[in-house]
Design a protein around this motif. Structure first.
Motif, short mmCIF file in Angstrom:
data_model
loop_
_atom_site.label_atom_id
_atom_site.label_comp_id
_atom_site.label_asym_id
_atom_site.label_seq_id
_atom_site.Cartn_x
_atom_site.Cartn_y
_atom_site.Cartn_z
N ILE A 217 -76.22 0.21 120.43
CA ILE A 217 -77.52 0.05 122.09
C ILE A 217 -78.26 1.29 121.75
CG2 ILE A 217 -77.50 0.54 124.57
CD1 ILE A 217 -74.61 -0.34 124.37
N VAL A 419 -71.23 1.15 126.44
CA VAL A 419 -72.43 1.70 127.51
C VAL A 419 -72.66 2.99 128.60
CG1 VAL A 419 -73.45 0.66 129.69
CG2 VAL A 419 -73.10 -0.70 128.72
N LEU A 420 -71.09 3.17 128.45
CA LEU A 420 -71.00 4.47 129.07
C LEU A 420 -71.08 5.37 128.38
CD1 LEU A 420 -69.34 6.55 130.97
CD2 LEU A 420 -67.33 6.52 129.89
N LEU A 423 -74.56 6.28 127.61
CA LEU A 423 -75.32 6.77 129.24
C LEU A 423 -75.10 8.06 128.62
CD1 LEU A 423 -74.64 4.47 131.85
CD2 LEU A 423 -77.21 4.96 131.29
N MET A 424 -73.72 8.38 127.86
CA MET A 424 -73.26 9.87 127.32
C MET A 424 -73.92 10.40 126.63
SD MET A 424 -68.86 9.10 127.98
CE MET A 424 -68.92 10.80 127.09
N LYS A 426 -77.50 9.99 126.15
CA LYS A 426 -78.87 9.92 126.87
C LYS A 426 -78.74 10.80 127.60
CE LYS A 426 -81.35 7.56 126.65
NZ LYS A 426 -82.58 7.98 125.79
N ALA A 427 -77.55 11.34 128.02
CA ALA A 427 -77.10 13.13 129.12
C ALA A 427 -76.89 13.54 127.59
CB ALA A 427 -76.26 12.65 129.82
#
Lengths: 500, 156
Positions: A217, A419-420, A423-424, A426-427
């Protein structure tokens, strides 16, 4: 020697040899392509090994590990992008040298250094592993619990950036591993009434989602990322005798640093390369040349990151403690093949334990030959558009996630974890600690509860049994290791490393 | 390079999500009974994990609000979140057509790989033949390899 020589001979029989060739080649190519990594390809390979003999499967994966660590050198030198994180330091001198018109020389030094680092550290792997396993086989549940705790403390060591975020990721992995049937009492845990969750989150969907799908992703989001290229010519890929004479102390020192850092839990090839590069620079008579395209820098970084591979295999096969995220995947492979990771491996399945050692040796030799001969071809493969690579990777993730339980539910789980994981990322929450927590927490829990049953519900033997107490101390030290390193590193790290 | 400080929204968002997950897990683990063989029982690890997850998530939020983050205004290239959303939508559709048994793995994969490859190339007409070839190789080739050579079960 009783098992080692036959194991080495076994690698040269048709099937293991094919696995080794395939593993090393795929590893090198994947390692060379930015955006793909050794961890990704090993995770994708796991479902394909279901029907293989355990020894063949492990030889395949160890060869991929060796190949991918070395392959990162090619893109680091030619594209200024590390194919694997462990090749980060190679960029500093490899790319400037290639840009100066000597890509062949830069790659030649890197390949030779990778080979030498692999060979020195293999000696440690072959000599240290059997006696260590012989000692460890006498350990009881509390010793194994404490040992696993040391490995869980890896979470702090692999938490690049914020340790809080690393621990957060690790505890999320621990919690995810608790879903399903409790192995000790048979009670259902954290299923929230969903029948599909009663078997828990299976290994492959979780790992493929967290390590591969999340990266894919990210690659799609960054599909416009430009790639810097240098003109490639591959003359003079061999080091001369003079070069070897000049570099042998650097090679030996970097091999020892790499092996030692590899053996320490959680401090993988990247840290080994940084430590070795910094040491070589501190020892150098011309430290100002580091970062401008010097051979010393390439040799230090590449020797150490390859040495760390075999170094990390020592605690993995003798104690069941993984040295890095890729080692956690190898641990997962052992579990999938119904093998007990740790000292019992030498007792119950010596052909697998020695197969891993032999595979690492032969893969290292083949890596050297293949990279010397095949680098010009791999250099072209590196520029294959990611648009061609991403869809097949996702399809392989689907097959892998489905294969373990024959349920499409697992495919959705894989996507959800992907997806999780994205997002992790990205953070800036690392996904490595999640995988470590997910795989090791059930082992730690089972051993602790077995210990409590054996010792009449008493926790005291954890502290009174010397080996268990020693591992607990190491676990605490491992937890605080990054803080200590941070304090020590601050005054000595060269300024240009911070920019990278 | 111009820099400014801001609250990292993604940190806060993930932390809130994990707090919710931690609370739900703690509530569920609280009801697990004790074991007769040892004192900690099946609920101890999940409960401890949940509390630590909540505590660490709160710490992340506290740090995000107190310290913030340094954000660079210059990007080397333009990220494509829209492309990722499209890819995820195509992936969900791919899973659904197999789950609902509208298409077999073979043909679903041919369609999915072709469409996704074409999308990743921004639907350039000259890349379409390559996308179709890639789709056919993946769909037909993998089905043959996994069912006839490796004997691995494939979806539907």
């Amino acid at each position: 020697m009783e098992f080692l020589l036959p194991a080495i001979a076994n690698v040269f029989t048709p099937m293991p040899f094919l696995m080794m060739l395939l593993g090393t080649t795929i590893g090198i190519v994947v390692g060379a392509i930015p955006g793909l990594s050794g961890g990704m390809v090993i995770a994708l390979t796991l479902p394909l090994t279901f029907f293989m003999e355990s020894t063949h499967a492990l030889i395949l994966m160890v060869s991929m590990y060796v190949g991918s660590t070395s392959g990162g050198l090619i893109s680091a030198t030619l594209m200024r992008m590390p194919g694997t994180p462990a090749a980060l330091m190679t960029i500093l001198d490899g790319f400037p040298m290639a840009k100066r018109g000597q890509p062949g020389r830069a790659l030649g030094f890197g390949i030779m250094a990778s080979f030498a680092g692999g060979m020195v550290s293999w000696l440690f792997l072959a000599l240290l592993s059997p006696p260590l396993a012989e000692i460890a086989v006498r350990f009881g549940p509390y010793e194994i619990f404490s040992m696993t705790l040391v490995a869980l403390m890896l979470i702090s060591a692999v938490s690049a950036g914020s340790m809080i975020k690393g621990l957060l990721s690790g505890f999320l992995g621990i919690l995810v591993s608790m879903v399903g049937v409790d192995p000790s009492s048979g009670a259902l845990r954290l299923t929230f009434g969903v029948p599909d969750l009663e078997t828990g989150f299976r290994l492959l969907p979780v790992i493929l989602g967290m390590l591969v799908m999340s990266q894919v992703i990210g690659d799609i989001v960054n599909i416009n990322q430009p790639i810097e290229r240098v003109q490639t010519s591959f003359r003079s890929m061999f080091m001369s005798m003079n070069d070897l004479r000049r570099q042998w102390t650097n090679i030996l020192r970097s091999s020892l640093i790499g092996t030692w850092i590899g053996i320490l839990p959680g401090i993988g090839g990247t840290t080994a390369a940084i430590a070795s590069y910094t040491t070589a620079r501190n020892f150098s008579k011309t430290p100002e040349k580091f970062g401008t395209g010097t051979e010393d820098g390439i040799v230090a970084a590449e020797t150490a990151n390859n040495a760390a591979v075999n170094g990390a295999l020592v605690p993995l096969i003798t104690l069941g403690i993984p040295g890095s995220v890729i080692d956690v995947l190898l641990l997962g492979a052992l579990i999938i093949h119904n093998l007990t990771p740790g000292p019992l491996l030498f007792q119950d399945s010596p052909e697998v334990a020695y197969g891993i050692i032999a595979g690492a040796l032969v893969a290292n030799v083949f890596m050297f030959i293949f990279m010397i001969l095949g680098t010009p071809i791999i250099a072209r493969l590196m520029y294959v558009s990611r648009a061609y690579l991403i869809p097949p990777i996702i399809v392989f993730c689907v097959i892998g996630a489905f294969a373990q339980g024959n349920r499409l539910f697992d495919v959705w789980i894989m996507l959800a974890f992907g997806v999780l994981g994205f997002l992790m990322m990205k953070a800036k929450i690392p996904t490595g600690p999640f995988v470590i927590g997910y795989i090791l927490a059930p082992i730690a829990e089972t051993q602790l509860r077995s210990g409590l049953m054996v010792y009449d519900s008493s926790f005291l033997p954890l502290l009174t049994r010397p080996v268990s107490a020693a591992f607990l101390v190491i676990a605490v030290l491992t937890l605080f290791w990054p803080f200590l390193m941070k304090r020590r590193k601050a005054p000595t790290a060269p300024a240009h490393l911070e920019d990278e | 390079m111009q820099e400014n400080r801001s609250i990292p929204v993604m940190d806060v968002l993930i932390a809130v999500l994990l707090i919710a997950a931690g609370v739900a897990s703690a509530m569920s683990a609280r009801h697990l009974g004790k074991s007769v063989l040892e004192p900690i029982g099946p609920g101890a690890f999940p409960l401890a994990g949940s509390f630590l997850l909540i505590a660490l998530s709160l710490l992340v939020i506290w740090r995000a609000v107190r310290v913030g983050t340094t954000k660079s205004n210059v990007d080397e290239f333009k990220p494509r979140p829209g492309m990722a959303v499209l890819a995820l939508a195509l992936t969900c559709a791919y899973f659904l057509v197999m789950q609902l048994e509208w298409l077999s793995f073979r043909w679903a994969t041919v369609g999915y790989v072709t469409l996704l490859t074409a999308a990743l190339f921004d639907w350039q007409p000259r890349k379409l033949p390559a996308a179709i070839v890639s789709g056919l190789i993946m769909g037909l080739g993998l089905t043959y390899a996994f069912t006839q050579v490796l004997y691995v079960d494939l979806p539907s």
